[in-house]
Scaffold this active site. Sequence first.
Site, PDB file in Angstrom:
ATOM      1  N   HIS A 332      29.976 -53.279  39.779  1.00 40.57           N
ATOM      2  CA  HIS A 332      29.754 -53.508  41.210  1.00 40.57           C
ATOM      3  C   HIS A 332      28.256 -53.470  41.491  1.00 40.57           C
ATOM      4  CE1 HIS A 332      29.218 -51.672  45.354  1.00 40.57           C
ATOM      5  NE2 HIS A 332      29.819 -52.811  45.622  1.00 40.57           N
ATOM      6  N   ASP A 364      24.410 -60.462  44.666  1.00 42.17           N
ATOM      7  CA  ASP A 364      24.318 -60.607  46.126  1.00 42.17           C
ATOM      8  C   ASP A 364      23.125 -61.494  46.430  1.00 42.17           C
ATOM      9  OD1 ASP A 364      26.422 -58.949  46.423  1.00 42.17           O
ATOM     10  OD2 ASP A 364      25.410 -57.425  47.612  1.00 42.17           O
ATOM     11  N   GLU A 411      28.218 -63.137  45.721  1.00 38.90           N
ATOM     12  CA  GLU A 411      28.347 -62.872  47.154  1.00 38.90           C
ATOM     13  C   GLU A 411      27.201 -63.650  47.797  1.00 38.90           C
ATOM     14  OE1 GLU A 411      28.108 -59.153  50.165  1.00 38.90           O
ATOM     15  OE2 GLU A 411      29.478 -58.904  48.476  1.00 38.90           O
TER      16      GLU A 411
END
Length: 781
Positions: A332, A364, A411
């Site tokens: 993560h 991200d 993301e």
Amino acid sequence: MQCIRRQPKRSVSQENILLEQSRRVAALNGIRLGLKDDKDLKFLLKGSHLLKVKSGSWRKERFFKLQEDCKTIWQESKKVLRSPESQIFSIEDIRDVRSGHKTEGMEKYAKDVPEYRCFSIIFKDQRKNLDLIASSEDDANHWISGLAKIIAHSNSMNQKQKLQHWIHTCLRKADKNKDNKMSLKELKDFLKEVNIEVDDYHAKKIFQHCDKSKTEALEDDEIEEFYKILTERKEIDNIFQKYSDTEGFMSCQNLVRFLYETQQEEDAVVAAPALIQRYEPNERAKRGNAMTKDGFLMYLLSDDGNIFNPTHRKVYQDMTQPLSHYLVSSSHNTYLMEDQLTGPSSTEAYIRALTKGCRCVELDCWDGPNSEPIIYHGYTLTSKILFSDVIKAIKNYAFKTSPYPVIISLENHCSVDQQKVMAQHMTTILQDMLLVAPLDGNKCQFPSPEQLKGKILVKGKKLSRQEDPTGTNGNNNLEAEDVSDEDEAAEMEDESVKTEIEQKGKSDTLKLAKELSDTVVYCKSVHFNGFDDPHHPRAFYEMSSFSESKALKLAQESGMSFIHHNIRHLSRIYPAGWRTDSSNYNPIDLWNVGCQIVALNFQTAGTEMDVYQGRFQDNGFSGYVLKPEFLRDEQTKFNPKSITEGTWGTKKKLLLKIISGQQLPKVNKSKNSIVDPKVTIEIHGVQQDNNKKQTKVIENNGFNPKWDEEFIFDVEIPALALVRFVVEDFDMSTKNDFIGQYTLPFTSLKQGYRHIHLLTKNGDPYSSSTLFVYINIQDCD
């Protein structure tokens, strides 16, 4: 005011004698490493000046030198009041030595220096990289090659050699006046150095027993005698005596009997002669196809005597099943080195995760300056790194640990223009590695890890009216359209993050560029709207992400539906928004319902990460573990919350004896601090199997504590269970200090007398810290 007693100045002849002794010790340690007269080793022992690089404005010359133990490196420091210990680092702490500009620091601050003079030392823990510049190409090569040789030879030493090397280093350290003799006081200091407290009476008794010459000092053979007493393993001697003859030999026939009856080795007849040839140091015994006590100990300390099944160190599971049938090692917010709010982002974090077997990394992505997308934790103060640098790091390290596919979980918060740049970077940097079209024949289900070897898959949003990955018709001329925005960063429970979102005015949709959409083939991100309607099943390549709390709620309330969903679809789980400290959740309950991509914060050590690494050391550390049959079968009735009769495997009874410990590390580096170890055994699995039991505390002995305690555990679902051994330093007034741990799947346990090689808090192996245990597994009636 405290007076500092000056050491008497040594004469030139004394200095020369000490220098010669130091050379002899270094030469002996070089021989122990198998590097006799090695040019690189000699260069490192002599030492050299290197430029240490910290920033664009900080580049300073420092002297570096390998010490005579051939295990530690001393570095010069100009800092005032710096402790001597802080100027030393161990070879065992080094994860990698990289030549050239292969770290962020070198990329940023040493581009003006030729690559052939540059190298970096990467450490196992969270310590910063050491970026160095040598004065010449030859010097750089000596350091790079020399360190690589020492690391490789140290790793190939057997446990007995490591122990001998360590003890002789500690003996040398205790010999304060460097006269190659050991006084009673030096002997007591040595015992504290190796983590054992002995009262004056016992210390004197050992000393007098070894002091055959009655000179009040041990030397040469007397020190060797002391070494033998110290390293005696009576618990192993007792086992050996049951199977050996009066001359101290265990025949091949008796070794077969021991392997079959006690160790439960099915191929004992084939294994016994091979073990004798591999581990027996005595040539006479080897010629007679027998084993001595030393050979027996070396076998028990080896990989063949390990608690972890050595056949599971290779890929042994069926790798031709659909991708959704495997648990996948997943990280993560992979870019973060520390917490979620202010910590640094780094490409090094991707390298560390990938080399730990991680197969799904997260990016991200946000708009950056100069039309270059950047990666950081949105709305926070975490530092920023270039998207292109991360893709380069993934390309270079994706398949160094495992050949099986890597999933890039995007993301995406970028504008359409910068999304096109992202797509361009991935296609030009990754080239053939990037999967951009479906594999032949995979129209209804995922291809297998075997079919996807060496491939990188992208998980992200896909244009809804565009041609879908399996080739059905759609509008393929669409340039961009709005898609739902899945923003995990916006879920963070932090006031500054909430304020930032309010000020920016967050939209629920995002315009998606066709070029980026085209990189998504088998992992299309969609919002979860409930489990499939059997009459209108969702496409297999559509997958959802769940926060840990939502996933745990589904596992609790609809466990069987979740299992059926995860047979055909991939599910990704990520930590709750309140975990801004990068803490982790327990992955077990989600694995138990077949969730594949259970993403943890790899940078955070603790029980959860221990269990995670324990699960994925199985199947050759490939990052893919095949789910049990009952989590893959379309007709399954398995529900981890209510275990009923079924084909979940035979219930087992685990009989476990914790016998002894060896060379446990000091928790507090103070000379007078000795650990008080206790062992906790934990079972992690379905709720009925979760259990914990612990030994008594052994006071003041981390060198060779003995427990001899037995425990029994009933395990309902062995296929889902893991066993964790934790050693702690007991403290009555505060929290116990962590010493070491080891976690493995129940199905990877070997039976009989076994050693457990303990791991550090960060999951790296200690060189010689072990537990000695006895394991017996029986079917329950």
